[in-house]
Design a protein around this motif. Structure first.
Motif, PDB file in Angstrom:
ATOM      1  N   ALA A  60       0.833  -1.198   0.000  1.00  0.00           N
ATOM      2  CA  ALA A  60       0.000   0.000   0.000  1.00  0.00           C
ATOM      3  C   ALA A  60       0.872   1.254   0.000  1.00  0.00           C
ATOM      4  CB  ALA A  60      -0.934  -0.002   1.210  1.00  0.00           C
TER       5      ALA A  60
ATOM      6  N   LEU B  82      -0.382 -13.122  -6.313  1.00  0.00           N
ATOM      7  CA  LEU B  82      -0.298 -13.718  -4.978  1.00  0.00           C
ATOM      8  C   LEU B  82      -0.038 -12.634  -3.925  1.00  0.00           C
ATOM      9  CD1 LEU B  82       0.146 -16.408  -3.182  1.00  0.00           C
ATOM     10  CD2 LEU B  82       2.556 -16.012  -3.614  1.00  0.00           C
ATOM     11  N   LEU B  83       0.942 -11.761  -4.210  1.00  0.00           N
ATOM     12  CA  LEU B  83       1.272 -10.679  -3.271  1.00  0.00           C
ATOM     13  C   LEU B  83       0.060  -9.778  -3.038  1.00  0.00           C
ATOM     14  CD1 LEU B  83       4.782  -9.221  -4.204  1.00  0.00           C
ATOM     15  CD2 LEU B  83       4.172 -10.602  -2.231  1.00  0.00           C
TER      16      LEU B  83
ATOM     17  N   ALA C 230      -2.866 -10.961  -0.898  1.00  0.00           N
ATOM     18  CA  ALA C 230      -2.613 -11.152   0.534  1.00  0.00           C
ATOM     19  C   ALA C 230      -2.775  -9.865   1.340  1.00  0.00           C
ATOM     20  CB  ALA C 230      -1.207 -11.708   0.736  1.00  0.00           C
ATOM     21  N   ILE C 231      -3.001  -8.730   0.673  1.00  0.00           N
ATOM     22  CA  ILE C 231      -3.143  -7.471   1.410  1.00  0.00           C
ATOM     23  C   ILE C 231      -4.501  -7.440   2.098  1.00  0.00           C
ATOM     24  CG2 ILE C 231      -3.114  -4.951   1.255  1.00  0.00           C
ATOM     25  CD1 ILE C 231      -1.707  -5.221  -1.415  1.00  0.00           C
ATOM     26  N   PRO C 232      -4.532  -7.294   3.433  1.00  0.00           N
ATOM     27  CA  PRO C 232      -5.835  -7.229   4.101  1.00  0.00           C
ATOM     28  C   PRO C 232      -6.467  -5.855   3.905  1.00  0.00           C
ATOM     29  CG  PRO C 232      -4.055  -7.108   5.721  1.00  0.00           C
ATOM     30  CD  PRO C 232      -3.407  -7.205   4.369  1.00  0.00           C
ATOM     31  N   SER C 233      -7.708  -5.842   3.449  1.00  0.00           N
ATOM     32  CA  SER C 233      -8.398  -4.573   3.242  1.00  0.00           C
ATOM     33  C   SER C 233      -8.930  -4.048   4.569  1.00  0.00           C
ATOM     34  CB  SER C 233      -9.568  -4.781   2.288  1.00  0.00           C
ATOM     35  OG  SER C 233     -10.466  -3.690   2.394  1.00  0.00           O
TER      36      SER C 233
ATOM     37  N   PRO D 132     -13.574  -9.421   2.163  1.00  0.00           N
ATOM     38  CA  PRO D 132     -12.849 -10.475   2.866  1.00  0.00           C
ATOM     39  C   PRO D 132     -11.511 -10.807   2.201  1.00  0.00           C
ATOM     40  CG  PRO D 132     -14.724 -11.384   1.677  1.00  0.00           C
ATOM     41  CD  PRO D 132     -14.798  -9.904   1.519  1.00  0.00           C
ATOM     42  N   LEU D 133     -10.578 -11.221   3.053  1.00  0.00           N
ATOM     43  CA  LEU D 133      -9.251 -11.620   2.602  1.00  0.00           C
ATOM     44  C   LEU D 133      -9.361 -12.969   1.897  1.00  0.00           C
ATOM     45  CD1 LEU D 133      -6.194 -10.901   2.879  1.00  0.00           C
ATOM     46  CD2 LEU D 133      -6.200 -12.191   5.002  1.00  0.00           C
TER      47      LEU D 133
ATOM     48  N   PRO E 293      -6.612 -14.850   0.086  1.00  0.00           N
ATOM     49  CA  PRO E 293      -5.268 -14.999  -0.473  1.00  0.00           C
ATOM     50  C   PRO E 293      -5.202 -16.158  -1.456  1.00  0.00           C
ATOM     51  CG  PRO E 293      -5.327 -15.778   1.805  1.00  0.00           C
ATOM     52  CD  PRO E 293      -6.665 -15.177   1.519  1.00  0.00           C
TER      53      PRO E 293
ATOM     54  N   ARG F 275      -0.160 -20.452  -2.870  1.00  0.00           N
ATOM     55  CA  ARG F 275       1.148 -20.590  -3.499  1.00  0.00           C
ATOM     56  C   ARG F 275       1.284 -21.931  -4.228  1.00  0.00           C
ATOM     57  NH1 ARG F 275       5.801 -17.610  -1.521  1.00  0.00           N
ATOM     58  NH2 ARG F 275       4.476 -16.823   0.134  1.00  0.00           N
TER      59      ARG F 275
ATOM     60  N   VAL G   8       3.567 -10.209   3.995  1.00  0.00           N
ATOM     61  CA  VAL G   8       2.125 -10.060   3.812  1.00  0.00           C
ATOM     62  C   VAL G   8       1.481 -11.388   3.398  1.00  0.00           C
ATOM     63  CG1 VAL G   8       2.341  -9.214   1.433  1.00  0.00           C
ATOM     64  CG2 VAL G   8       0.356  -8.584   2.766  1.00  0.00           C
ATOM     65  N   THR G   9       2.182 -12.184   2.594  1.00  0.00           N
ATOM     66  CA  THR G   9       1.631 -13.469   2.157  1.00  0.00           C
ATOM     67  C   THR G   9       1.507 -14.438   3.337  1.00  0.00           C
ATOM     68  OG1 THR G   9       3.895 -14.000   1.574  1.00  0.00           O
ATOM     69  CG2 THR G   9       2.441 -13.411  -0.218  1.00  0.00           C
TER      70      THR G   9
ATOM     71  N   GLN H 177       1.422 -13.494   6.488  1.00  0.00           N
ATOM     72  CA  GLN H 177       0.427 -12.900   7.373  1.00  0.00           C
ATOM     73  C   GLN H 177      -0.974 -13.379   7.001  1.00  0.00           C
ATOM     74  OE1 GLN H 177       0.166  -8.667   8.806  1.00  0.00           O
ATOM     75  NE2 GLN H 177      -1.218  -8.469   7.079  1.00  0.00           N
ATOM     76  N   ALA H 178      -1.272 -13.393   5.696  1.00  0.00           N
ATOM     77  CA  ALA H 178      -2.591 -13.838   5.247  1.00  0.00           C
ATOM     78  C   ALA H 178      -2.840 -15.289   5.668  1.00  0.00           C
ATOM     79  CB  ALA H 178      -2.704 -13.682   3.732  1.00  0.00           C
TER      80      ALA H 178
ATOM     81  N   GLY I  58      -6.099  -2.989   8.573  1.00  0.00           N
ATOM     82  CA  GLY I  58      -6.433  -4.016   7.586  1.00  0.00           C
ATOM     83  C   GLY I  58      -6.580  -5.370   8.273  1.00  0.00           C
ATOM     84  N   VAL I  59      -5.647  -5.660   9.170  1.00  0.00           N
ATOM     85  CA  VAL I  59      -5.704  -6.917   9.920  1.00  0.00           C
ATOM     86  C   VAL I  59      -6.945  -6.953  10.804  1.00  0.00           C
ATOM     87  CG1 VAL I  59      -4.543  -8.243  11.728  1.00  0.00           C
ATOM     88  CG2 VAL I  59      -3.203  -7.275   9.855  1.00  0.00           C
TER      89      VAL I  59
ATOM     90  N   ALA J 172      -9.813  -5.470  10.327  1.00  0.00           N
ATOM     91  CA  ALA J 172     -11.009  -5.659   9.506  1.00  0.00           C
ATOM     92  C   ALA J 172     -11.199  -7.123   9.155  1.00  0.00           C
ATOM     93  CB  ALA J 172     -10.905  -4.818   8.237  1.00  0.00           C
ATOM     94  N   GLN J 173     -10.084  -7.836   8.972  1.00  0.00           N
ATOM     95  CA  GLN J 173     -10.171  -9.209   8.507  1.00  0.00           C
ATOM     96  C   GLN J 173     -10.358 -10.227   9.636  1.00  0.00           C
ATOM     97  OE1 GLN J 173     -10.657  -9.740   5.404  1.00  0.00           O
ATOM     98  NE2 GLN J 173     -10.289  -7.596   4.918  1.00  0.00           N
TER      99      GLN J 173
ATOM    100  N   PRO K  58      -2.043   4.444   3.817  1.00  0.00           N
ATOM    101  CA  PRO K  58      -1.853   4.619   2.373  1.00  0.00           C
ATOM    102  C   PRO K  58      -2.854   3.726   1.647  1.00  0.00           C
ATOM    103  CG  PRO K  58       0.226   4.068   3.464  1.00  0.00           C
ATOM    104  CD  PRO K  58      -0.857   3.879   4.467  1.00  0.00           C
ATOM    105  N   GLY K  59      -3.427   4.221   0.561  1.00  0.00           N
ATOM    106  CA  GLY K  59      -4.420   3.414  -0.143  1.00  0.00           C
ATOM    107  C   GLY K  59      -5.812   3.984   0.023  1.00  0.00           C
TER     108      GLY K  59
END
Lengths: 277, 316
Positions: free
Chosen positions: A216, A253-254, A257-260, A266-267, A269, A272, B195-196, B198-199, B224-225, B227-228, B267-268
């Protein structure tokens, strides 16, 4: 030292850069161009080679293969062909801002000493000139003159990062490598430092190589981005192209994986293993 | 509605330093609902980790709990106040790692470098239950399989340095869950990870929580974390609670200017090229430094605001 200008690059041209640690290719055949006053992001997971790439470019470590050409005040110069001594004058033009504002400042030096050290190393003998330059830079990074006599421990993380930025800019470099420079900061401080980096870029015409794992942040601050995976560049393009229309599975993939920060997004991901990465 | 598993009221913590006494927490009150995920959000120094340490009674000198209560209501047995337990009370021993366990940010420092993975996870069982070594190792293997490790025969005998960061965090999670705690406290468990990874870890914590039905306190600075992962959110700032609500209430309609600042500084949120909002620019003239009592609103959320702003919020 003077060489002809390459096509495409204005400030930096990297071709086929490789660095091996034992049998492992930390960086493998990486090529990139940097235009003046642009920000190029380098993203990837830990171990992808992004920091090694940055260090090879600055010749903080020596690459095993490839070339790095830099458009210095004296024209285009091949960095890898220079001896340590010959590199010194070029170091003025290439500087680095580090991740950890706690370990990157000497705790036994005052802010005045920290900021004038680069000037001393590069031969500025007039004390008056040094003091004036330090004061000017301090106000550019929005710290008061009362900071001069204090030591790093007296400052917060965000203020220390401002000192680190000021030190990097004391010699008026054209290229600044930011290695995870905002990663260790709290959200509110991070926003201030990102704004500051953008202001300084506009004022001083800086070119940033911005190494970061936070996508981000990269999306916000960079013009172009380079995605690294296992030492190789897997995708490169404008920030908009890479984030909106990723072409490679690894980039997807990257991004997946970013949590919104929106709980209704919803996440999900990508996996891999199914992508064969 | 069942009673909350933890009810924290007016919790106060002070740290004695060379220059005087610094309050780390003052008047911290919130509930941890049973079987759900409660996130504590805040920046460094907000007191989120100190709050978690209070629940485990891990606040060490020069820090000291100076007031308030933490009422823990176990599934079986009587509720009690964690703050009032004597240091040698057997209930404290049962609590730590038994009823309540913790996952920390750095898996490498949470694990012993000189003991194998199987032994470390089994030790957690042996501390709290009267079973044999072999049975404990078998249960440890089951738990490690559940958090996503394979090839157990080999893995059990491996050491932390042989694992990646994500795998190590899975081991720590297995260690924390192996005694079937009622509350799992996660203190920035994904901050040090890619981040990968982390998910993957967020997905794992969430699915195990659904499966096992335990309560989770999740500490993070990353919205972000939050929220999820979270059902409920507690926003902390300088040792105080500013806002409590469901994840949608707090993230989609924040009432406190500081929460709005936190959200807009990511950011974002603004288009690339535009200046980022800072907390200072969002908060503006609003005074967030003066403490105000937490007031419950009609929709179940709570907020700490000056009286004039509170009236405006309550009307809308």
């Amino acid at each position: 030292m003077n060489e002809g200008a390459p096509a495409g690059a204005e400030l930096l041209e990297v071709r086929g850069l490789s660095k091996f640690f034992g049998d492992v290719a930390a960086v493998e055949r990486v090529s990139l161009d940097l235009a003046r006053a642009e920000t190029l992001g380098v993203v990837g997971e830990s171990g992808s080679g992004k920091t090694t790439l940055a260090r090879c470019i600055l010749r903080a470590i020596d690459p095993d293969a490839g070339s790095v050409r830099f458009n210095s005040a004296n024209g285009w110069t091949s960095l890898h062909s220079l001896k340590e001594k010959e590199l010194v004058p070029l170091r003025r033009e290439m500087q680095m801002i580090f991740q950890d504002p706690f370990s990157s400042l000497n705790p036994r030096m005052t802010v005045q000493q920290i900021l004038e050290e680069p000037l001393l190393i590069h031969g500025e003998r007039k004390r008056g000139k040094r003091v004036a330059a330090v004061r000017e830079m301090l106000s550019r990074v929005q710290l008061g003159a009362d900071a001069l006599t204090r030591y790093p421990h007296a400052f917060s993380g965000g203020q220390r990062q401002r000192i680190g930025i000021a030190r990097a800019l004391m010699l008026r470099p054209s290229l600044v490598v930011c290695d995870e420079s905002v990663s260790a900061l709290d959200v509110s401080v991070q926003a201030q430092i990102i704004n500051l980096l953008e202001d300084l870029q506009a004022e001083l015409g800086l070119t940033y190589l911005f190494v970061a794992h936070d996508l981000a942040v990269v999306r916000h601050i960079c013009d172009r981005v380079l995605v690294m995976h296992r030492g190789r560049v897997v995708e490169t393009g404008t920030v908009e192209d890479v984030f909106e229309r990723p072409r490679q599975d690894y980039t997807r993939l990257l991004l997946s994986a970013i949590p919104s920060p929106d709980p209704d997004v919803p996440l999900k991901p990508l996996d891999r293993a199914t992508l064969n990465l | 509605m069942t009673a909350p598993v933890l009810a924290i009221r007016d919790l106060a913590v002070e740290f004695k330093t060379d220059t005087g006494v610094t309050p780390a927490l003052s008047g911290v009150s919130f509930d941890v609902p049973r079987g759900q995920v409660t996130a504590i959000v805040g920046e460094s120094g907000s007191g989120k980790s100190v709050t978690a340490n209070c629940v485990m009674r891990l606040v060490q000198p020069p820090g000291r709990i100076t007031g308030g209560s933490i009422r823990f209501a176990p599934d079986a047995g009587d509720a009690f106040d964690v703050v009032k337990l004597a240091d040698r009370d057997p209930r404290l021993y049962d609590l730590r790692g038994g009823h309540i366990s913790m996952v920390f940010q750095e898996p490498m420092t949470a694990l012993s470098p000189v003991h194998d993975i199987g032994g470390q996870v089994a030790e957690a069982i042996l501390c709290h239950r009267d079973i044999g070594k072999e049975a404990a190792r078998a249960e440890a293997a089951q738990m490690l399989e559940r958090v996503g490790l394979d090839d157990m025969e080999r893995r059990m005998g491996m050491y932390p340095f042989e694992f990646s960061g994500g795998m190590r965090q899975r081991v720590v999670i297995a260690m924390a869950l192996v005694c079937h705690p009622e509350v799992l406290i996660c203190d920035e468990p994904t901050t040090a990870l890619d981040v990968t990874i982390q998910a993957e870890i967020l997905t794992l914590i969430r699915s195990l929580q659904h499966e096992l039905g335990n309560s989770v306190i999740f500490i993070t600075h990353d919205l972000g974390v939050v929220a999820q992962i979270a059902d409920h959110v507690v926003v902390m700032y300088q040792g105080r609670v500013l806002e409590i609500g469901t994840v949608r209430q707090v993230l989609k309609q924040p009432l406190h200017p500081y929460t709005r600042g936190l959200l807009q500084a990511i950011p974002g949120v603004v288009p690339p090229g535009e200046r980022l909002a800072t907390i200072a620019s969002v908060v503006g003239d609003a005074d967030i430094e003066t403490p105000h009592p937490l007031v419950a609103l009609a929709d179940g959320r709570q907020v700490s605001l000056p009286p004039a702003q509170l009236r405006r919020v309550a009307r809308s």
